[in-house]
Design a protein around this motif. Structure first.
Motif, PDB file in Angstrom:
ATOM      1  N   TYR A   1       0.818  -1.222   0.000  1.00 27.39           N
ATOM      2  CA  TYR A   1       0.000   0.000   0.000  1.00 27.39           C
ATOM      3  C   TYR A   1       0.848   1.267   0.000  1.00 27.39           C
ATOM      4  O   TYR A   1       0.340   2.374  -0.244  1.00 27.39           O
ATOM      5  CB  TYR A   1      -0.931   0.001   1.217  1.00 27.39           C
ATOM      6  CG  TYR A   1      -0.238   0.267   2.523  1.00 27.39           C
ATOM      7  CD1 TYR A   1      -0.167   1.558   3.048  1.00 27.39           C
ATOM      8  CD2 TYR A   1       0.363  -0.764   3.240  1.00 27.39           C
ATOM      9  CE1 TYR A   1       0.485   1.808   4.247  1.00 27.39           C
ATOM     10  CE2 TYR A   1       1.023  -0.522   4.429  1.00 27.39           C
ATOM     11  CZ  TYR A   1       1.070   0.761   4.930  1.00 27.39           C
ATOM     12  OH  TYR A   1       1.719   1.013   6.117  1.00 27.39           O
ATOM     13  N   LEU A   2       2.138   1.141   0.256  1.00 31.06           N
ATOM     14  CA  LEU A   2       3.016   2.310   0.343  1.00 31.06           C
ATOM     15  C   LEU A   2       3.356   2.888  -1.033  1.00 31.06           C
ATOM     16  O   LEU A   2       3.917   3.977  -1.119  1.00 31.06           O
ATOM     17  CB  LEU A   2       4.299   1.938   1.079  1.00 31.06           C
ATOM     18  CG  LEU A   2       4.121   1.543   2.551  1.00 31.06           C
ATOM     19  CD1 LEU A   2       5.415   0.971   3.110  1.00 31.06           C
ATOM     20  CD2 LEU A   2       3.667   2.736   3.369  1.00 31.06           C
ATOM     21  N   GLY A   3       3.042   2.163  -2.096  1.00 27.56           N
ATOM     22  CA  GLY A   3       3.252   2.676  -3.442  1.00 27.56           C
ATOM     23  C   GLY A   3       4.588   2.269  -4.042  1.00 27.56           C
ATOM     24  O   GLY A   3       5.451   1.710  -3.375  1.00 27.56           O
ATOM     25  N   HIS A   4       4.755   2.603  -5.312  1.00 32.31           N
ATOM     26  CA  HIS A   4       5.948   2.206  -6.059  1.00 32.31           C
ATOM     27  C   HIS A   4       7.131   3.119  -5.754  1.00 32.31           C
ATOM     28  O   HIS A   4       6.985   4.179  -5.141  1.00 32.31           O
ATOM     29  CB  HIS A   4       5.664   2.247  -7.563  1.00 32.31           C
ATOM     30  CG  HIS A   4       4.541   1.349  -7.979  1.00 32.31           C
ATOM     31  ND1 HIS A   4       3.985   1.394  -9.236  1.00 32.31           N
ATOM     32  CD2 HIS A   4       3.868   0.380  -7.313  1.00 32.31           C
ATOM     33  CE1 HIS A   4       3.027   0.501  -9.327  1.00 32.31           C
ATOM     34  NE2 HIS A   4       2.925  -0.131  -8.174  1.00 32.31           N
ATOM     35  N   ASN A   5       8.289   2.673  -6.211  1.00 28.31           N
ATOM     36  CA  ASN A   5       9.513   3.475  -6.155  1.00 28.31           C
ATOM     37  C   ASN A   5       9.860   3.918  -4.735  1.00 28.31           C
ATOM     38  O   ASN A   5      10.017   5.104  -4.449  1.00 28.31           O
ATOM     39  CB  ASN A   5       9.402   4.693  -7.079  1.00 28.31           C
ATOM     40  CG  ASN A   5       9.189   4.303  -8.532  1.00 28.31           C
ATOM     41  OD1 ASN A   5       9.873   3.427  -9.047  1.00 28.31           O
ATOM     42  ND2 ASN A   5       8.226   4.928  -9.175  1.00 28.31           N
ATOM     43  N   ILE A   6      10.000   2.919  -3.869  1.00 25.09           N
ATOM     44  CA  ILE A   6      10.365   3.208  -2.484  1.00 25.09           C
ATOM     45  C   ILE A   6      11.588   2.384  -2.087  1.00 25.09           C
ATOM     46  O   ILE A   6      11.859   1.327  -2.656  1.00 25.09           O
ATOM     47  CB  ILE A   6       9.212   2.915  -1.498  1.00 25.09           C
ATOM     48  CG1 ILE A   6       8.768   1.440  -1.585  1.00 25.09           C
ATOM     49  CG2 ILE A   6       8.042   3.857  -1.731  1.00 25.09           C
ATOM     50  CD1 ILE A   6       7.763   1.048  -0.512  1.00 25.09           C
ATOM     51  N   LEU A   7      12.311   2.890  -1.116  1.00 24.92           N
ATOM     52  CA  LEU A   7      13.436   2.173  -0.504  1.00 24.92           C
ATOM     53  C   LEU A   7      13.024   1.786   0.909  1.00 24.92           C
ATOM     54  O   LEU A   7      12.675   2.652   1.724  1.00 24.92           O
ATOM     55  CB  LEU A   7      14.673   3.064  -0.460  1.00 24.92           C
ATOM     56  CG  LEU A   7      15.869   2.529   0.354  1.00 24.92           C
ATOM     57  CD1 LEU A   7      16.417   1.239  -0.261  1.00 24.92           C
ATOM     58  CD2 LEU A   7      16.974   3.587   0.454  1.00 24.92           C
ATOM     59  N   LEU A   8      13.030   0.481   1.188  1.00 25.71           N
ATOM     60  CA  LEU A   8      12.720  -0.031   2.514  1.00 25.71           C
ATOM     61  C   LEU A   8      14.003  -0.475   3.196  1.00 25.71           C
ATOM     62  O   LEU A   8      14.937  -0.939   2.552  1.00 25.71           O
ATOM     63  CB  LEU A   8      11.765  -1.227   2.419  1.00 25.71           C
ATOM     64  CG  LEU A   8      10.385  -1.005   1.801  1.00 25.71           C
ATOM     65  CD1 LEU A   8       9.657  -2.334   1.650  1.00 25.71           C
ATOM     66  CD2 LEU A   8       9.560  -0.038   2.650  1.00 25.71           C
TER      67      LEU A   8
END
Length: 246
Positions: A208-215
């Motif tokens: 749900y946090l969306g695309h193009n993220i760094l975890l």
């Protein structure tokens, strides 16, 4: 060394890297003859085939060596000879798949595991599937990571006595770049175009946090947004390096 000799050298080197006994045995045991003769699955180096009672389905045009188990594509060249495949459940392959050295794949009875096109498991990865694990296309898992869709042991709340879920499916999105030494636990879901930093713990729904993220972190959380690996810039080089041409 002139060009013809160089080509011969690399051809011989490749032929010697293939575990032909396990390759021939697996293909002709698990596929109809017209598929097996194309040798879609290659094994490289030492590997133990612990159980092959399950089913493997290739949901893509059949090509030679489209699934490589024990491939050499990282900087380290030595093997520990601990690679193992236990196929008691169902494995679905949706394209070219690359599995590095010394991997342990356990797909339990009644379990479902799916590898999308260009899925990659780096060296010394452990995958335990007792329920369901789905890796999207271009989902690439770094070395010494582990994917476990089960806790293995029954847990309960000591006050309410309520039993906690033993397992939960794992869904890794398309175009995921998951770095080395990560733990991916039951119930993990990642979005498409996600990057995960080294030494992180994923244990919940991040889709749900969306695309193009760094975890990253323990447990993982969003470190940066508008962040992506350069897939288009790397695509041709990766395909040329990993996909065996006829």
């Amino acid at each position: 060394m002139d060009k013809p000799l160089r080509k011969l050298y690399y051809w011989l080197k490749f032929q010697l890297s293939v575990n032909w006994i396990k390759t021939l045995y697996f293909n002709f045991k698990k596929f109809p003859f017209k598929v097996a003769i194309k040798l879609p699955v290659y094994f490289y180096g030492s590997v133990k085939l612990t159980c092959l009672k399950g089913k493997i389905i290739i949901d893509a045009p059949i090509r030679r060596a489209m699934l490589g188990f024990g491939q050499q594509f990282e900087l380290g060249t030595r093997q520990k000879s601990v690679a193992e495949l236990n196929l008691s459940g169902q494995l679905v392959v949706k394209g070219h798949v690359h599995i590095g050295k010394d991997n342990l794949l356990y797909i339990g009875l009644g379990a479902y595991c799916e590898f999308g096109h260009m899925t990659c498991l780096g060296s010394d990865v452990k995958l335990f599937c007792t329920n369901k694990i789905v890796l999207g296309q271009w989902a690439r898992i770094g070395y010494q990571s582990q994917l476990l869709d089960t806790n293995f042991h029954s847990m309960f709340d000591t006050v309410t006595k309520k039993r906690l879920p033993l397992s939960a499916p794992i869904y890794i999105g398309n175009y995921n770049s998951i770095a080395n030494r990560n733990s991916i636990m039951p119930g993990t879901k990642t979005p498409d175009y996600c990057v995960v930093a080294s030494n992180s713990l994923l244990n919940k729904d991040y889709a749900y946090l969306g695309h193009n993220i760094l975890l990253g972190g323990v447990p993982a959380k969003v470190i940066k947004r508008n962040f992506s690996r350069d897939w288009e810039g790397e695509r041709k080089g990766i395909e040329d390096f990993l996909i065996r041409k006829k």
